[in-house]
Write a protein that holds these residues in place. Structure first.
Motif, PDB file in Angstrom:
ATOM      1  N   GLN A   1      47.220  46.972  53.728  1.00 59.12           N
ATOM      2  CA  GLN A   1      45.774  46.801  53.587  1.00 59.12           C
ATOM      3  C   GLN A   1      45.453  45.316  53.516  1.00 59.12           C
ATOM      4  O   GLN A   1      46.167  44.552  52.868  1.00 59.12           O
ATOM      5  N   ASN A   2      44.345  44.939  54.130  1.00 60.31           N
ATOM      6  CA  ASN A   2      43.909  43.548  54.042  1.00 60.31           C
ATOM      7  C   ASN A   2      43.142  43.286  52.750  1.00 60.31           C
ATOM      8  O   ASN A   2      42.474  44.176  52.223  1.00 60.31           O
ATOM      9  N   ALA A   3      43.246  42.070  52.264  1.00 59.83           N
ATOM     10  CA  ALA A   3      42.503  41.629  51.084  1.00 59.83           C
ATOM     11  C   ALA A   3      42.285  40.130  51.248  1.00 59.83           C
ATOM     12  O   ALA A   3      42.703  39.548  52.258  1.00 59.83           O
ATOM     13  N   TYR A   4      41.610  39.508  50.269  1.00 57.85           N
ATOM     14  CA  TYR A   4      41.385  38.066  50.373  1.00 57.85           C
ATOM     15  C   TYR A   4      41.525  37.397  49.006  1.00 57.85           C
ATOM     16  O   TYR A   4      40.953  37.857  48.026  1.00 57.85           O
ATOM     17  N   PHE A   5      42.273  36.305  48.991  1.00 55.81           N
ATOM     18  CA  PHE A   5      42.580  35.584  47.754  1.00 55.81           C
ATOM     19  C   PHE A   5      42.058  34.155  47.842  1.00 55.81           C
ATOM     20  O   PHE A   5      41.827  33.641  48.933  1.00 55.81           O
ATOM     21  N   PRO A   6      41.901  33.487  46.662  1.00 58.17           N
ATOM     22  CA  PRO A   6      41.280  32.157  46.668  1.00 58.17           C
ATOM     23  C   PRO A   6      42.019  31.111  47.514  1.00 58.17           C
ATOM     24  O   PRO A   6      43.242  31.110  47.598  1.00 58.17           O
TER      25      PRO A   6
ATOM     26  N   GLU B   1      37.728  41.154  42.023  1.00 57.88           N
ATOM     27  CA  GLU B   1      37.921  40.744  40.632  1.00 57.88           C
ATOM     28  C   GLU B   1      37.835  39.227  40.551  1.00 57.88           C
ATOM     29  O   GLU B   1      37.997  38.522  41.550  1.00 57.88           O
ATOM     30  N   ASN B   2      37.557  38.736  39.359  1.00 58.31           N
ATOM     31  CA  ASN B   2      37.577  37.297  39.159  1.00 58.31           C
ATOM     32  C   ASN B   2      39.008  36.802  39.227  1.00 58.31           C
ATOM     33  O   ASN B   2      39.939  37.506  38.844  1.00 58.31           O
ATOM     34  N   SER B   3      39.197  35.599  39.725  1.00 57.91           N
ATOM     35  CA  SER B   3      40.544  35.033  39.790  1.00 57.91           C
ATOM     36  C   SER B   3      40.679  33.978  38.716  1.00 57.91           C
ATOM     37  O   SER B   3      39.678  33.558  38.128  1.00 57.91           O
ATOM     38  N   PRO B   4      41.907  33.541  38.442  1.00 54.30           N
ATOM     39  CA  PRO B   4      42.076  32.475  37.454  1.00 54.30           C
ATOM     40  C   PRO B   4      41.508  31.139  37.938  1.00 54.30           C
ATOM     41  O   PRO B   4      41.386  30.207  37.161  1.00 54.30           O
ATOM     42  N   VAL B   5      41.155  31.061  39.221  1.00 55.59           N
ATOM     43  CA  VAL B   5      40.544  29.831  39.725  1.00 55.59           C
ATOM     44  C   VAL B   5      39.038  29.943  39.505  1.00 55.59           C
ATOM     45  O   VAL B   5      38.398  30.843  40.039  1.00 55.59           O
TER      46      VAL B   5
ATOM     47  N   ARG C   1      48.715  41.690  37.666  1.00 59.93           N
ATOM     48  CA  ARG C   1      47.683  42.560  37.069  1.00 59.93           C
ATOM     49  C   ARG C   1      47.648  43.933  37.744  1.00 59.93           C
ATOM     50  O   ARG C   1      47.305  44.928  37.130  1.00 59.93           O
ATOM     51  N   TRP C   2      47.983  43.974  39.019  1.00 55.16           N
ATOM     52  CA  TRP C   2      47.824  45.215  39.789  1.00 55.16           C
ATOM     53  C   TRP C   2      49.017  46.166  39.639  1.00 55.16           C
ATOM     54  O   TRP C   2      48.881  47.361  39.880  1.00 55.16           O
TER      55      TRP C   2
ATOM     56  N   CYS D   1      36.147  31.516  41.782  1.00 56.24           N
ATOM     57  CA  CYS D   1      36.670  32.137  43.004  1.00 56.24           C
ATOM     58  C   CYS D   1      37.046  33.586  42.730  1.00 56.24           C
ATOM     59  O   CYS D   1      37.544  33.907  41.664  1.00 56.24           O
ATOM     60  N   MET D   2      36.798  34.443  43.695  1.00 56.87           N
ATOM     61  CA  MET D   2      37.113  35.854  43.489  1.00 56.87           C
ATOM     62  C   MET D   2      38.261  36.294  44.374  1.00 56.87           C
ATOM     63  O   MET D   2      38.591  35.664  45.371  1.00 56.87           O
ATOM     64  N   VAL D   3      38.870  37.403  43.974  1.00 55.29           N
ATOM     65  CA  VAL D   3      39.814  38.096  44.834  1.00 55.29           C
ATOM     66  C   VAL D   3      39.067  39.293  45.401  1.00 55.29           C
ATOM     67  O   VAL D   3      38.516  40.089  44.636  1.00 55.29           O
ATOM     68  N   ILE D   4      38.999  39.394  46.717  1.00 55.02           N
ATOM     69  CA  ILE D   4      38.364  40.558  47.332  1.00 55.02           C
ATOM     70  C   ILE D   4      39.461  41.590  47.565  1.00 55.02           C
ATOM     71  O   ILE D   4      40.405  41.341  48.319  1.00 55.02           O
ATOM     72  N   LYS D   5      39.360  42.724  46.875  1.00 56.63           N
ATOM     73  CA  LYS D   5      40.415  43.735  46.941  1.00 56.63           C
ATOM     74  C   LYS D   5      40.233  44.619  48.183  1.00 56.63           C
ATOM     75  O   LYS D   5      39.202  44.545  48.860  1.00 56.63           O
ATOM     76  N   PRO D   6      41.254  45.413  48.536  1.00 56.07           N
ATOM     77  CA  PRO D   6      41.210  46.114  49.834  1.00 56.07           C
ATOM     78  C   PRO D   6      39.932  46.917  50.108  1.00 56.07           C
ATOM     79  O   PRO D   6      39.408  46.851  51.222  1.00 56.07           O
TER      80      PRO D   6
END
Lengths: 507, 507
Positions: free
Chosen positions: A68-73, B33-37, A136-137, B40-45
């Motif tokens: 699955q695709n996702a996006y991170f900072p 979810e919020n990220s530690p940065v 966390r996941w 900046c957010m993490v966009i989950k699948p």
């Protein structure tokens, strides 16, 4: 057409100056250009469309294999990078560092202010920031395997850059997965290498050798790095992508722990794998000739260009309508799941000029239609894998299947030609260091000709021996996954050796 | 199912605490979810899949309207930002600044070294770096119009952030075009606003008001800023995207000049336009209820979830096979050009738990299949726009067209419901500043209830009057493109006024 077979559209030719030829092919095809930002490129529409086709083909396979695709900072806190010792060592020297978050005027000049408590690194790769999220996941074996992919830009500050091959910012996908045990994680790393092989060979028509990296060439923080290597037309190797088995290195650094099925607690086994816009560089250097780019049909933004001959003004309208009809007819047929895509070049330019422009842009087929073709309900078709002047008249009735068959044939011919080149320049008969040295030494040191190739030879596996290769400006590109299992002597030390290795110069 | 109509899946409810409800909807649907940065957010699948559907729908329209995608550097040299005076002023206070290009160990600590001669700004928007490229690409009227779009991440350093609505890094597309004259550029800016309206209303089922921004709310460097505003369920306005006519401001700053058709020389007329991941925030706040997310079918990653009832182990295999058959059958039908997509939830969880999870994730349809359904060749279908307990038994024969019709109906019902809400809370009968103040003042100042809405009223157009609105915590959201043409008195000053304006609180 004003040009004949003896002149070429790209100057210099590959033989004359390979490196400059590469730049000129990109320029002539209008794929990309250097930007005023050091080491960063602008990917122009024709180049970007190729990337979209590569991305879409790979994204489909990544999803089909359960990811699955996702996006991170974009930003990685410095403290995250430090958590895996080898990792930070590998990337510290090429980091873009954000230190401030605003600009203020001082003495009429804008200067950075608002210093951050902790510097942020622009991601050079995302094992750390994704590892943090995974901690966390992942709680239980039920959460595994966790199969995530991200399409993103990354930055590795490079001092010497070349369009597509090495740029400070580049685009890629990076897969990151967590598994409950080593076997499953290793299987994943190998599976994705196979997905990359399919992408390279079936879509990009680039024959590749799958292998493992020696210790000296491993990804910082990996237990094993797998790669695929392709031979460019200057016979250098280009590493086009990698897949890493990371063991528990990152899960320990980021505390990715899970309750096991049998009631215990274990760290996850992780992998990561990526390919980049570098693939476009590989594509260019594998297939292009002295007339410019040649695009395998599966990654060609237009399968064909239709060039209407409008030299009789009184017939221009009907010729254009005829061109539109051919375009529409072809769009109702597919080649490899994509409708056959044509661009009609209506610009006010001479036909020869247009023709050469599309040759340089690498479009697989050129379809010329003029009044006479219209009268005969035919068209003149030229293939990019044939001589520029070679054209065939085809009836437009039932043109779709004929064009689809031609595209399939071109795709096949590019792969066959590249494979032949790779095989012709892969030596298996070189067994001593002196022979190796001779093979990789150009005859003309001042202006080195295209020389060398791949040498498949035995290696004793001693990491210390790799340093000796640097003198020849070569390296062990990979230990092919297909090992012969035979014994022999190490090409570097002469000691008994069983490992098959590929030696080559590389990008 | 353990929950009844009187309890809700999301706590608190919208009425109890709208802001916290929003966070909980995102969490329950596992969107991001919020990220530690910071910021900046993490966009989950699940959230990312929604973005992919939005992106693909918009990308198709952007290409159909003649634009080509390209890619420009992440970094903008500080000197570029300074070239357009208003532009740099608008962004200076929220810039991530890269000042160094490596890390080195000093006293056992990694610190940034390799200071850059000129700081680089992470793009907050790309008018400047793209303007620079356009100055090389545009030479003659023949090069115009130049119609380019980029999908990218951008950074605007925000102190107060909220998932999707306001994040330091966000994703967007930014279109940048150059035209030979003002009329064509204005037409472009309006055309793309209309493309955005289609995206919002037809795909996201969000009714929007198209309008122009007043001077105080204009994009830094724009001559005119057009926008579309939507009403959220707390009755605040959310600006979901903008389209700017930039005149010659950027072409003069970056020297985008061209030879005109009649032999002269002129600066290009440029536009830019963009929508962001904020659209997902708009989607959530427009449609979700106290049981969680509700996804319009056109942007739902799965149109339906199939929940097999596996409580009779001896029949589990045939129930699963039945579920697979339904999934496969449905995939052969399309809804709005996309195959009907089902996810089969085979997890080892109670049916009620699964059911509520998918309600909270907003999937439009839930299809339950158990042994009895199998015997009857039927299935139980529940719609997300109906009460959680409401189910209908449908024969599986010819299920595809029925499901497609239901999806169309849900898409329509979400839009109708949102439009009704917007209309119910848009006042046209408020004409004085005192009434305006009363309308936007909550009854309970300590714990403000949902209040206010849109006020459509007359405005005299004097920019100085806008400051008075800040006291009411409202602003002029836009001057609707559809102006009534009537005369009246300005709601702020009481002076004669002809301009229709929308006043509201906003995100």
């Amino acid at each position: 057409m004003s040009q004949t077979q003896t002149t070429t559209a790209i100057k210099p030719t590959r033989q004359e100056d390979y490196s400059e030829w590469y730049q000129q092919v990109i320029k002539a095809a209008d794929l990309a250009e250097n930007s005023p930002v050091r080491g960063c490129m602008v990917i122009k529409p024709w180049g970007w469309s190729i990337w979209e086709l590569i991305r879409d083909a790979l994204d489909k396979r990544i999803k089909e294999t359960g990811h699955q695709n996702a996006y991170f900072p974009l930003f990685i806190p410095l403290s995250f990078l430090e958590k895996e010792a080898q990792h930070v060592q590998g990337f510290a020297k090429e980091c873009a560092v954000v230190t401030h978050h605003r600009l203020e005027e001082k003495d009429g000049k804008l200067i950075p202010t608002g210093q951050l408590e902790e510097p942020l690194i622009i991601r050079p790769t995302s094992e750390t920031i994704i590892g943090d999220a995974f901690s966390r996941w992942v709680k239980s074996w039920r959460d595994l395997p966790l199969l995530i992919n991200q399409w993103a830009n990354v930055v590795r500050w490079e001092l010497r850059t070349r369009l597509f091959l090495r740029t400070s910012e580049f685009l890629w996908q990076e897969g990151h997965t967590v598994h409950a045990n080593e076997a499953e994680a290793r299987e994943e790393a190998e599976k994705m290498l196979e997905v990359y092989r399919e992408l390279a060979e079936d879509h990009l028509a680039i024959p590749v050798i799958l292998g493992e990296k020696s210790e000296g060439e491993r990804f910082p923080g990996a237990v094993n790095t797998y790669c695929f290597e392709a031979m460019m037309q200057d016979r250098k190797a280009l590493q086009a992508g990698t897949s890493h088995y990371l063991g528990q290195n990152f899960s320990k650094a980021f505390d990715i722990r899970f309750d096991t099925k049998d009631g215990g607690l274990d760290y996850g086994y992780t992998t990561s794998w990526g390919v980049t816009t570098r693939l476009i560089g590989a594509l260019i250097m594998t297939h292009s000739d002295d007339d410019g780019l040649r695009l395998p049909p599966r990654v060609a933004p237009s399968h064909a260009v239709i060039i209407p001959v409008l030299n009789k003004p009184e017939r221009a309208a009907e010729v254009l309508a005829y061109a539109e009809k051919i375009k529409k007819d072809l769009a109702s047929y597919t080649y490899e799941g994509r409708p056959i895509t044509c661009h009609i070049d209506v610009r006010d330019l001479r036909g020869g000029e247009k023709n050469w422009e599309w040759i340089k842009k690498g479009v697989p087929l050129r379809i010329e239609v003029g009044p006479r073709d219209l009268d005969n309900q035919a068209c003149m078709v030229a293939r990019r894998d044939k001589a520029p002047s070679e054209k065939t008249s085809l009836p437009t009735e039932n043109l779709g299947p004929q064009i689809a068959a031609m595209l399939a044939d071109i795709q096949k011919s590019y792969f066959a030609q590249a494979l032949k080149y790779q095989q012709e320049h892969t030596r298996t008969d070189i067994t001593t260091f002196d022979e190796l040295k001779a093979f990789f030494t150009p005859k003309n040191a001042d202006k080195p000709e295209i020389h060398g190739g791949f040498v498949l030879a035995k290696w004793c596996g001693d990491a210390a021996t790799e340093a000796q290769l640097a003198d020849l400006k070569i390296s062990i590109r990979c230990l092919p996954l297909k090992q012969s299992g035979t014994s022999g002597t190490c090409i570097i030390t002469g000691r008994p050796a069983t490992i098959d290795a590929i030696f080559a110069k590389s990008y």
